[in-house]
Write a protein that holds these residues in place. Structure first.
Motif, PDB file in Angstrom:
ATOM      1  N   GLY A 168       0.704  -1.227   0.160  1.00  0.00           N
ATOM      2  CA  GLY A 168       0.248  -0.056  -0.055  1.00  0.00           C
ATOM      3  C   GLY A 168       0.958   1.296  -0.086  1.00  0.00           C
ATOM      4  O   GLY A 168       2.166   1.150  -0.234  1.00  0.00           O
ATOM      5  N   GLN A 169       0.190   2.443   0.268  1.00  0.00           N
ATOM      6  CA  GLN A 169       0.954   3.664   0.198  1.00  0.00           C
ATOM      7  C   GLN A 169       1.297   3.990   1.810  1.00  0.00           C
ATOM      8  O   GLN A 169       0.646   4.221   2.769  1.00  0.00           O
ATOM      9  N   VAL A 170       2.689   3.987   1.845  1.00  0.00           N
ATOM     10  CA  VAL A 170       3.285   4.278   3.124  1.00  0.00           C
ATOM     11  C   VAL A 170       3.304   5.749   3.433  1.00  0.00           C
ATOM     12  O   VAL A 170       3.899   6.254   2.702  1.00  0.00           O
ATOM     13  N   SER A 171       2.694   6.324   4.500  1.00  0.00           N
ATOM     14  CA  SER A 171       2.847   7.650   4.573  1.00  0.00           C
ATOM     15  C   SER A 171       3.565   8.015   6.053  1.00  0.00           C
ATOM     16  O   SER A 171       3.769   9.223   6.452  1.00  0.00           O
ATOM     17  N   HIS A 172       3.789   6.999   6.811  1.00  0.00           N
ATOM     18  CA  HIS A 172       4.642   7.132   8.031  1.00  0.00           C
ATOM     19  C   HIS A 172       5.641   6.157   8.288  1.00  0.00           C
ATOM     20  O   HIS A 172       5.125   4.851   8.168  1.00  0.00           O
ATOM     21  N   PHE A 173       6.716   6.321   8.572  1.00  0.00           N
ATOM     22  CA  PHE A 173       7.942   5.155   8.483  1.00  0.00           C
ATOM     23  C   PHE A 173       8.905   6.045   9.517  1.00  0.00           C
ATOM     24  O   PHE A 173       9.990   6.613   9.314  1.00  0.00           O
ATOM     25  N   VAL A 174       9.061   5.654  10.922  1.00  0.00           N
ATOM     26  CA  VAL A 174       9.757   6.188  11.681  1.00  0.00           C
ATOM     27  C   VAL A 174      10.430   5.042  12.718  1.00  0.00           C
ATOM     28  O   VAL A 174       9.685   4.271  13.290  1.00  0.00           O
ATOM     29  N   GLU A 175      11.717   5.155  12.941  1.00  0.00           N
ATOM     30  CA  GLU A 175      12.557   4.379  13.976  1.00  0.00           C
ATOM     31  C   GLU A 175      12.074   4.837  15.370  1.00  0.00           C
ATOM     32  O   GLU A 175      11.938   5.837  15.718  1.00  0.00           O
ATOM     33  N   VAL A 176      11.705   3.834  16.341  1.00  0.00           N
ATOM     34  CA  VAL A 176      11.052   4.299  17.542  1.00  0.00           C
ATOM     35  C   VAL A 176      12.266   4.253  18.467  1.00  0.00           C
ATOM     36  O   VAL A 176      13.155   3.203  18.553  1.00  0.00           O
ATOM     37  N   VAL A 177      12.880   5.611  18.907  1.00  0.00           N
ATOM     38  CA  VAL A 177      13.845   5.652  19.626  1.00  0.00           C
ATOM     39  C   VAL A 177      13.408   6.016  21.019  1.00  0.00           C
ATOM     40  O   VAL A 177      12.693   6.602  21.395  1.00  0.00           O
ATOM     41  N   PRO A 178      13.933   5.028  22.202  1.00  0.00           N
ATOM     42  CA  PRO A 178      13.722   5.320  23.382  1.00  0.00           C
ATOM     43  C   PRO A 178      13.780   6.662  23.927  1.00  0.00           C
ATOM     44  O   PRO A 178      14.905   7.099  23.765  1.00  0.00           O
ATOM     45  N   SER A 179      12.875   7.305  24.646  1.00  0.00           N
ATOM     46  CA  SER A 179      13.159   8.505  25.271  1.00  0.00           C
ATOM     47  C   SER A 179      13.816   8.422  26.773  1.00  0.00           C
ATOM     48  O   SER A 179      13.892   7.229  26.875  1.00  0.00           O
ATOM     49  N   ALA A 180      14.609   9.489  27.172  1.00  0.00           N
ATOM     50  CA  ALA A 180      15.237   9.303  28.284  1.00  0.00           C
ATOM     51  C   ALA A 180      14.265   8.921  29.389  1.00  0.00           C
ATOM     52  O   ALA A 180      14.363   8.321  30.225  1.00  0.00           O
ATOM     53  N   ASN A 181      12.858   9.408  29.312  1.00  0.00           N
ATOM     54  CA  ASN A 181      11.816   9.104  30.167  1.00  0.00           C
ATOM     55  C   ASN A 181      11.730   7.368  30.186  1.00  0.00           C
ATOM     56  O   ASN A 181      11.533   6.956  31.080  1.00  0.00           O
ATOM     57  N   ASP A 182      11.315   6.968  28.830  1.00  0.00           N
ATOM     58  CA  ASP A 182      11.354   5.623  28.946  1.00  0.00           C
ATOM     59  C   ASP A 182      12.387   4.600  29.534  1.00  0.00           C
ATOM     60  O   ASP A 182      12.233   3.948  30.509  1.00  0.00           O
ATOM     61  N   ILE A 183      13.571   5.307  29.270  1.00  0.00           N
ATOM     62  CA  ILE A 183      14.632   4.565  29.831  1.00  0.00           C
ATOM     63  C   ILE A 183      14.548   4.848  31.168  1.00  0.00           C
ATOM     64  O   ILE A 183      14.938   3.673  32.026  1.00  0.00           O
ATOM     65  N   PHE A 184      14.444   5.872  31.839  1.00  0.00           N
ATOM     66  CA  PHE A 184      14.229   6.282  33.328  1.00  0.00           C
ATOM     67  C   PHE A 184      13.455   5.102  33.967  1.00  0.00           C
ATOM     68  O   PHE A 184      13.859   4.229  34.726  1.00  0.00           O
ATOM     69  N   ILE A 185      12.052   5.185  33.305  1.00  0.00           N
ATOM     70  CA  ILE A 185      11.212   4.202  33.939  1.00  0.00           C
ATOM     71  C   ILE A 185      11.307   2.674  33.899  1.00  0.00           C
ATOM     72  O   ILE A 185      11.271   2.248  34.599  1.00  0.00           O
ATOM     73  N   GLN A 186      12.092   2.563  32.609  1.00  0.00           N
ATOM     74  CA  GLN A 186      12.233   1.130  32.597  1.00  0.00           C
ATOM     75  C   GLN A 186      13.181   0.605  33.455  1.00  0.00           C
ATOM     76  O   GLN A 186      13.357  -0.416  34.348  1.00  0.00           O
ATOM     77  N   THR A 187      14.562   1.408  33.550  1.00  0.00           N
ATOM     78  CA  THR A 187      15.566   0.939  34.243  1.00  0.00           C
ATOM     79  C   THR A 187      15.197   0.849  35.971  1.00  0.00           C
ATOM     80  O   THR A 187      15.453  -0.008  36.679  1.00  0.00           O
ATOM     81  N   VAL A 188      14.325   2.067  36.166  1.00  0.00           N
ATOM     82  CA  VAL A 188      14.155   2.030  37.755  1.00  0.00           C
ATOM     83  C   VAL A 188      13.230   0.709  38.087  1.00  0.00           C
ATOM     84  O   VAL A 188      13.220   0.041  39.083  1.00  0.00           O
ATOM     85  N   LYS A 189      12.053   0.281  37.070  1.00  0.00           N
ATOM     86  CA  LYS A 189      11.190  -0.697  37.394  1.00  0.00           C
ATOM     87  C   LYS A 189      11.982  -2.117  37.169  1.00  0.00           C
ATOM     88  O   LYS A 189      11.832  -2.905  38.221  1.00  0.00           O
ATOM     89  N   ASN A 190      13.099  -2.169  36.466  1.00  0.00           N
ATOM     90  CA  ASN A 190      13.990  -3.457  36.301  1.00  0.00           C
ATOM     91  C   ASN A 190      14.553  -3.560  37.612  1.00  0.00           C
ATOM     92  O   ASN A 190      14.922  -4.694  38.117  1.00  0.00           O
ATOM     93  N   ASN A 191      15.022  -2.737  38.382  1.00  0.00           N
ATOM     94  CA  ASN A 191      15.954  -2.767  39.646  1.00  0.00           C
ATOM     95  C   ASN A 191      14.945  -2.850  40.826  1.00  0.00           C
ATOM     96  O   ASN A 191      14.891  -2.170  41.542  1.00  0.00           O
TER      97      ASN A 191
END
Lengths: 308, 438
Positions: free
Chosen positions: A285-308
């Motif tokens: 089909g017609q691709v209108s949007h194609f972006v690599e998902v880069v983790p934000s500092a916020n995501d990294i923060f939450i993920q790291t804190v949760k994993n520990n």
């Protein structure tokens, strides 16, 4: 790039409570270093150790490759999170006093203060008392006092709290300018968007331990999951979704577009590339949007804190 | 780096330039003098009021001795009954009625004498009436016993034991009085100074905590330096204030007594009768002043001044470092009460020991012991020194005091260092001890 500040396995206990457990960080010269962590993680204690307010039980700190000495206080400018000024003292007198405590000559301090007051358009405050000023105004003066003696290392703990967006921007520009003039900045905050905007290195402290540190871009690379956000228009979105699900790991995505596209996240495996995915999609089909998902500092923060 | 002078300068200037301080410094002597003048004026007014006293003397022995004075006028009633006399006196609105019954036995005359009045009468008046009657009746009694009062009077011998130490120093009763005055002034001065300016230090520490400037400052200077700077700066403020008070006070006293013609020296003895009595007992004024001057120069002045300075400074520093520690331990002034008690108690004890024991027996066991205990020694030793204390005792006491002072400064600095960064709940004593180990 050499390090301006190196903290080597510093530990600090208050009675039974461990505030810092074997924490090491390296702050490269000329960088803006984000010191992150949830409330009560030990950031303030670490900052106080660097400022020689608190003595560590173990470990040591090197500033410019020298062990910390009392004369180093003039090389550091510190804006604490809990900050204030003498309420009944005049702005000018107070700023002069604090500058002299950092080892500046009175005349030199006065000259530079005048300059800074001009630059931040607060020149007419010189003879006002702090209690006549608003909180944001007092914060500006504190900022000036922190940077006045042109220290090599600047430590800001939540520098933007209490500022309106215009003044926050003004302060941000000043921080960047100071960095460009050669200062190294340690920056402790909970506002992840300013971390994203300013910091090139970060360290994350959680429950008295350092759980993550390094160049922000490198960390993001480590945390990226090879996921792409895709918008594609086809004749039958439901069929296409079924087809994609049979081939890839797909999850729904949400973002704003003009049309009525199918919106999904697709996670690729190790041996698939973005180009493979894109060329496959163009046949559907017609691709209108194609972006690599880069983790934000916020995501990294939450993920790291949760994993520990 | 040494920022002590800078800190002292700021402490001093901000406090001295403070409006409340300026008002306090210049207004309180005015208020004090004003109050004293009002009291003096009221006493004078009270004195100038004339009292009418009626006398009904059925014995006929004493009525001739009541001569009118400036403040008391007597009316002698004759030939009426007690009931009538009471009614008359009440109607006239007299101060009271002195009634003397027939006296059979002079030894038991008290039973027959009574004073009637609307309210309870002035004690000085009653005493003065009693003295007058006593003198007269004694005279009569002497005559009856065939004793000539003149002989008794001339045979009286007055003794004032001269005192001299083994080393040949002459002293007298006036000397002891002078010593007590100097000792008590020195002791109380220190006591007041500690209470007033210790509190000022404490408030200044709390102010830095509540305004949250403290962390900015201690990222530049060591907490101990800041603490010492505060203590010294505030002490200089105290000295400034005291000097102004003394100068202003003396000037005002002179001015006020000139304007209102109030004799300040006589204010302690309001009733004329008492003054008269006092005048009879002692020699003339010039002689007294002479004795006082002699006593003053008999004091170990050099020793007194040096000891005053040393004990004053060390004692003040000892207590003020504790005040600073309290200020650092709490967030606001209301929380300080619990920690103030242990500081105030030894101070009050010292003043009591000084006020009672030292005056009674300056070199007794209790006085000596308390002049060595560091928390009471500044006050007690200062009170003892005018009486002559061996130098080794002064030296030892001072050494102990300085040793303790260093220990409390160390202790206070520890508490201070931790306390200034602690917010929130009021610490317990146990937590304070834990802080010492941080």
């Amino acid at each position: 790039m050499s390090n301006l500040l190196e903290v080597h396995s510093v530990s600090k206990k208050f009675g039974e409570f461990t505030a810092l457990n074997n924490v090491s960080i390296s702050v490269p010269k000329g960088s803006i270093f984000g010191l992150l962590g949830p409330n009560g993680a030990g950031k303030t204690t670490l900052i106080r150790v660097i400022n020689q307010i608190t003595m560590p039980d173990q470990g040591h700190v090197l500033l410019d490759s020298e062990p910390l000495q009392s004369y180093h206080v003039k090389d550091i400018g510190y804006l604490p999170e809990e900050r204030g000024l003498y309420k009944s003292m005049k702005v000018g007198e107070q700023a002069l006093y604090l500058a002299q405590l950092k080892g500046m000559e009175k005349r030199e301090a006065k000259k530079r203060l005048k300059m800074w007051f001009e630059r931040l358009e607060i020149g007419d405050w010189w003879n006002k008392k702090i209690q006549e000023l608003s909180k944001g105004m007092a914060q500006k003066i504190q900022f000036v006092v922190t940077v006045l003696h042109e220290p090599k290392l600047l430590i800001f703990d939540e520098p933007f709290s209490g500022f309106d967006p215009i003044n926050a921007n003004l302060i941000k520009d000043e921080i960047l300018r100071l960095r460009d003039e050669g200062a190294t900045v340690i920056f402790s905050t909970h506002r992840m968007e300013s971390v994203e905007e300013l910091c090139d290195h970060i360290a994350l402290i959680h429950k008295s331990n350092k759980v993550l540190d390094g160049n922000l871009m490198d960390i993001k690379r480590n945390y990226k999951t090879n996921t792409y956000e895709i918008g594609i228009e086809s004749l039958n979105n439901t069929n296409l979704e079924q087809e994609l699900k049979s081939k890839f790991q797909v999850s729904p995505a949400e973002f704003k577009t003009l049309g009525d596209e199918l919106k999904v996240h697709i996670k690729l495996s190790q041996n698939e590339t973005a180009n493979d995915l894109l060329s496959y999609l163009t046949t559907k089909g017609q691709v209108s949007h194609f972006v690599e998902v880069v983790p934000s500092a916020n995501d990294i923060f939450i993920q790291t804190v949760k994993n520990n | 780096m040494n920022y002590l002078p800078l800190i002292i300068k700021r402490e001093y200037l901000t406090k001295v330039k403070n409006k409340a301080f300026i008002i306090m410094t210049f207004l309180s002597p005015l208020i004090m003098i004003g109050l004293i003048s009002v009291v003096a004026y009221l006493i004078q007014m009270n004195n100038s009021k004339v009292r009418q006293v009626s006398v009904l003397d059925e014995s006929g022995l004493v009525q001739h001795i009541f001569k009118d004075t400036e403040n008391t006028k007597y009316t002698i009633l004759e030939g009426i009954t007690l009931e009538n006399a009471k009614a008359v006196v009440k109607e006239k609105g007299d101060y009271g009625l002195l009634h003397v019954l027939k006296i059979d036995k002079l030894n038991e005359a008290s039973k027959n004498i009574r004073f009637y009045s609307e309210d309870s009468p002035s004690l000085t008046l009653i005493n003065s009436l009693g003295n007058k009657i006593e003198k007269e009746l004694t005279n009569i009694n002497m005559h009856r016993m065939n004793v000539d009062p003149e002989v008794i009077e001339t045979s009286k011998i007055s003794i004032d034991i001269a005192q001299e130490s083994f080393s040949g120093k002459k002293t007298s009763k006036v000397d002891s009085g002078t010593k007590i005055i100097f000792g008590v002034i020195a002791g109380y001065l220190l006591f007041m100074f500690i209470i007033i300016y210790g509190n000022m230090i404490m408030r200044s520490v709390i102010e830095e905590k509540t305004s949250r400037i403290i962390e900015v400052i201690i990222s530049s200077v060591k907490p101990v330096q800041l603490m010492l700077g505060k203590i010294i700066g505030t002490s200089l403020v105290g000295i400034t204030q005291f000097v102004i008070w003394i100068i202003l006070g003396s000037v005002l006293i002179v001015v006020v007594s000139l304007i209102f013609g109030i004799d300040i020296a006589q204010m302690g003895m309001p009733q004329q009768e008492i003054i008269e009595q006092a005048m009879q007992g002692s020699g003339n004024d010039v002689e007294k002043a002479q004795q006082f001057m002699n006593a003053f120069f008999n004091l170990p002045l050099t020793n007194l001044i040096i000891a005053f300075i040393l004990f004053f400074i060390s004692g003040y520093l000892l207590y003020s470092s504790l005040y600073a520690a309290i200020g650092a331990a709490v967030d606001n002034e209301t929380d300080t009460q619990q920690f103030m008690m242990p500081i105030i108690l030894p101070l009050i004890l010292a003043v009591y020991v000084g006020g009672f024991t030292v005056i009674e027996d300056p070199h007794g066991t209790v006085s000596t012991i308390f002049s060595f205990i560091p928390f009471t020694s500044p006050v007690v030793m200062l009170m003892r020194i005018p009486f002559g204390v061996p130098l080794w005792q002064q030296g030892l006491s001072l050494l102990l005091l300085i040793g303790t002072f260093m220990a409390t400064v160390w202790f206070a600095a520890k508490i201070y260092r931790v306390g200034i960064l602690m917010y929130g709940k009021k610490p317990t004593y146990r937590e304070l001890i834990k802080w010492l180990k941080y």
